[in-house]
Design a protein around this motif. Structure first.
Motif, PDB file in Angstrom:
ATOM      1  N   UNK A  73      12.348   6.061   9.967  1.00 59.42           N
ATOM      2  CA  UNK A  73      11.034   6.171   9.332  1.00 59.42           C
ATOM      3  C   UNK A  73      10.292   4.843   9.326  1.00 59.42           C
ATOM      4  N   UNK A  74      10.933   3.795   8.850  1.00 60.34           N
ATOM      5  CA  UNK A  74      10.291   2.490   8.787  1.00 60.34           C
ATOM      6  C   UNK A  74       9.985   1.958  10.187  1.00 60.34           C
ATOM      7  N   UNK A  75      10.899   2.155  11.114  1.00 59.28           N
ATOM      8  CA  UNK A  75      10.696   1.702  12.496  1.00 59.28           C
ATOM      9  C   UNK A  75       9.478   2.389  13.111  1.00 59.28           C
ATOM     10  N   UNK A  76       9.372   3.705  12.901  1.00 63.13           N
ATOM     11  CA  UNK A  76       8.259   4.458  13.471  1.00 63.13           C
ATOM     12  C   UNK A  76       6.919   4.056  12.877  1.00 63.13           C
ATOM     13  N   UNK A  77       6.928   3.484  11.669  1.00 58.95           N
ATOM     14  CA  UNK A  77       5.694   3.035  11.027  1.00 58.95           C
ATOM     15  C   UNK A  77       5.441   1.538  11.212  1.00 58.95           C
ATOM     16  N   UNK A  78       6.177   0.924  12.134  1.00 62.57           N
ATOM     17  CA  UNK A  78       5.934  -0.476  12.462  1.00 62.57           C
ATOM     18  C   UNK A  78       6.455  -1.476  11.459  1.00 62.57           C
ATOM     19  N   UNK A  79       7.442  -1.063  10.652  1.00 59.35           N
ATOM     20  CA  UNK A  79       7.942  -1.964   9.612  1.00 59.35           C
ATOM     21  C   UNK A  79       9.222  -2.687  10.020  1.00 59.35           C
ATOM     22  N   UNK A  80       9.779  -2.364  11.166  1.00 61.37           N
ATOM     23  CA  UNK A  80      10.974  -3.051  11.641  1.00 61.37           C
ATOM     24  C   UNK A  80      10.542  -4.287  12.420  1.00 61.37           C
ATOM     25  N   UNK A  81       9.925  -5.223  11.704  1.00 62.70           N
ATOM     26  CA  UNK A  81       9.337  -6.410  12.306  1.00 62.70           C
ATOM     27  C   UNK A  81       9.324  -7.546  11.300  1.00 62.70           C
ATOM     28  N   UNK A  82       9.280  -8.771  11.822  1.00 63.08           N
ATOM     29  CA  UNK A  82       9.149  -9.952  10.964  1.00 63.08           C
ATOM     30  C   UNK A  82       7.711 -10.464  10.943  1.00 63.08           C
ATOM     31  N   UNK A  83       6.783  -9.610  11.344  1.00 60.75           N
ATOM     32  CA  UNK A  83       5.357  -9.950  11.258  1.00 60.75           C
ATOM     33  C   UNK A  83       4.882  -9.726   9.823  1.00 60.75           C
ATOM     34  N   UNK A  84       4.476 -10.778   9.102  1.00 61.10           N
ATOM     35  CA  UNK A  84       4.080 -10.619   7.695  1.00 61.10           C
ATOM     36  C   UNK A  84       2.941  -9.634   7.490  1.00 61.10           C
ATOM     37  N   UNK A  85       2.055  -9.515   8.469  1.00 63.31           N
ATOM     38  CA  UNK A  85       0.897  -8.624   8.333  1.00 63.31           C
ATOM     39  C   UNK A  85       1.340  -7.192   8.068  1.00 63.31           C
ATOM     40  N   UNK A  86       2.473  -6.806   8.622  1.00 59.13           N
ATOM     41  CA  UNK A  86       2.950  -5.428   8.492  1.00 59.13           C
ATOM     42  C   UNK A  86       3.596  -5.152   7.129  1.00 59.13           C
ATOM     43  N   UNK A  87       3.849  -6.208   6.359  1.00 62.20           N
ATOM     44  CA  UNK A  87       4.587  -6.037   5.111  1.00 62.20           C
ATOM     45  C   UNK A  87       3.790  -6.423   3.853  1.00 62.20           C
ATOM     46  N   UNK A  88       2.822  -7.302   3.992  1.00 61.31           N
ATOM     47  CA  UNK A  88       2.136  -7.806   2.799  1.00 61.31           C
ATOM     48  C   UNK A  88       1.163  -6.787   2.246  1.00 61.31           C
ATOM     49  N   UNK A  89       1.090  -6.721   0.938  1.00 57.67           N
ATOM     50  CA  UNK A  89       0.089  -5.929   0.241  1.00 57.67           C
ATOM     51  C   UNK A  89      -0.949  -6.911  -0.303  1.00 57.67           C
ATOM     52  N   UNK A  90      -2.206  -6.792   0.119  1.00 59.09           N
ATOM     53  CA  UNK A  90      -3.221  -7.785  -0.293  1.00 59.09           C
ATOM     54  C   UNK A  90      -3.325  -7.949  -1.805  1.00 59.09           C
ATOM     55  N   UNK A  91      -3.368  -6.845  -2.540  1.00 61.62           N
ATOM     56  CA  UNK A  91      -3.500  -6.927  -3.995  1.00 61.62           C
ATOM     57  C   UNK A  91      -2.237  -7.524  -4.612  1.00 61.62           C
ATOM     58  N   UNK A  92      -1.076  -7.093  -4.122  1.00 62.77           N
ATOM     59  CA  UNK A  92       0.179  -7.621  -4.644  1.00 62.77           C
ATOM     60  C   UNK A  92       0.323  -9.112  -4.409  1.00 62.77           C
ATOM     61  N   UNK A  93      -0.152  -9.588  -3.259  1.00 56.60           N
ATOM     62  CA  UNK A  93      -0.092 -11.019  -2.953  1.00 56.60           C
ATOM     63  C   UNK A  93      -1.022 -11.807  -3.862  1.00 56.60           C
ATOM     64  N   UNK A  94      -2.230 -11.300  -4.073  1.00 60.70           N
ATOM     65  CA  UNK A  94      -3.180 -11.967  -4.972  1.00 60.70           C
ATOM     66  C   UNK A  94      -2.618 -12.023  -6.390  1.00 60.70           C
ATOM     67  N   UNK A  95      -1.999 -10.939  -6.817  1.00 57.87           N
ATOM     68  CA  UNK A  95      -1.434 -10.882  -8.167  1.00 57.87           C
ATOM     69  C   UNK A  95      -0.377 -11.951  -8.383  1.00 57.87           C
ATOM     70  N   UNK A  96       0.488 -12.161  -7.379  1.00 56.79           N
ATOM     71  CA  UNK A  96       1.559 -13.133  -7.586  1.00 56.79           C
ATOM     72  C   UNK A  96       1.013 -14.555  -7.643  1.00 56.79           C
ATOM     73  N   UNK A  97      -0.107 -14.787  -6.959  1.00 56.33           N
ATOM     74  CA  UNK A  97      -0.730 -16.109  -7.007  1.00 56.33           C
ATOM     75  C   UNK A  97      -1.438 -16.338  -8.329  1.00 56.33           C
ATOM     76  N   UNK A  98      -2.020 -15.279  -8.890  1.00 61.47           N
ATOM     77  CA  UNK A  98      -2.796 -15.407 -10.126  1.00 61.47           C
ATOM     78  C   UNK A  98      -1.941 -15.168 -11.369  1.00 61.47           C
ATOM     79  N   UNK A  99      -1.137 -14.110 -11.333  1.00 62.26           N
ATOM     80  CA  UNK A  99      -0.396 -13.704 -12.524  1.00 62.26           C
ATOM     81  C   UNK A  99       1.069 -14.133 -12.508  1.00 62.26           C
ATOM     82  N   UNK A 100       1.565 -14.557 -11.336  1.00 57.67           N
ATOM     83  CA  UNK A 100       2.959 -14.985 -11.262  1.00 57.67           C
ATOM     84  C   UNK A 100       3.917 -13.872 -10.888  1.00 57.67           C
TER      85      UNK A 100
END
Length: 212
Positions: free
Chosen positions: A41-68
């Protein structure tokens, strides 16, 4: 103007690099383990990769920078593709936190052997890499949905309990958010961190002291 970030401004380059590595490897570890146990399932959706673009959630990333605290995009897993769903489910869930533990361990080891010769920015990056990955290791093992610790418990309990956990999972997510973003964290999350995180780092220090 008061700093609205969870980290000091001069730390941000080290935080961003560390998070890119931590989140990417964490989600890749989930995807790779699931794939090895027979779930594509993950492979077919392009998640079997070390490319950060395929894994990062924009809102989640902003939250960790602002809220910790924050999150990456969860890796999709179909347990029905596993020959042994309980064992594979536990190992897939455990793979993410263990990958953060391994990154922290390696970063600390490089720090120990390079601290007298490496440039200060390298030392700062290694320490940030170690600290953030230890935090993610401990945090993701907490037994609250949607964290990996909860998924591990979910796979270990009998089927009838798993059904009940699924029914009430949405309330568990709400309770978890309240514990994280309100002062209640001082009585729940923070005490766990204050014991577990120093214990992990102390373990690293003990191991590498054998080589010094």
């Amino acid at each position: 103007m008061e700093n609205f970030l969870a980290f000091e401004f001069e730390q941000m380059p080290f935080v961003i690099i560390s998070l890119l590595v931590a989140f990417t490897v964490h989600e890749f570890a989930h995807a790779y383990t699931a794939y090895k146990f027979g779930d594509n399932t993950a492979k077919d959706q392009g998640r079997l990769t070390l490319n950060p673009v395929n894994h990062l959630d924009p809102i989640g990333t902003i939250f960790i920078l602002i809220a910790g605290f924050g999150w990456a995009r969860p890796v999709p897993v179909n347990r029905r593709n596993f020959a042994n769903p309980k064992l594979a489910g536990v190992l897939v869930s455990l793979a993410g936190p263990l990958s953060n533990f391994l990154i922290a361990f390696i970063a600390y080891g490089i720090f120990v052997f390079a601290m007298n010769d490496a440039p200060i920015f390298v030392i700062d990056l290694l320490l940030m890499m170690m600290q953030l990955n230890v935090v993610l290791f401990v945090f993701n093992l907490l037994p609250f949905p949607p964290l990996d610790g909860y998924r591990i418990i979910e796979d270990l309990v009998p089927p009838h309990m798993r059904v009940k956990m699924t029914q009430y999972e949405q309330y568990g997510v709400l309770i978890f958010l309240l514990l994280v973003i309100t002062p209640l964290d001082q009585f729940t999350i923070q005490p766990i961190f204050s014991v577990a995180i120093p214990a992990v780092i102390g373990g690293f220090q003990s191991i590498f002291s054998l080589f010094l």
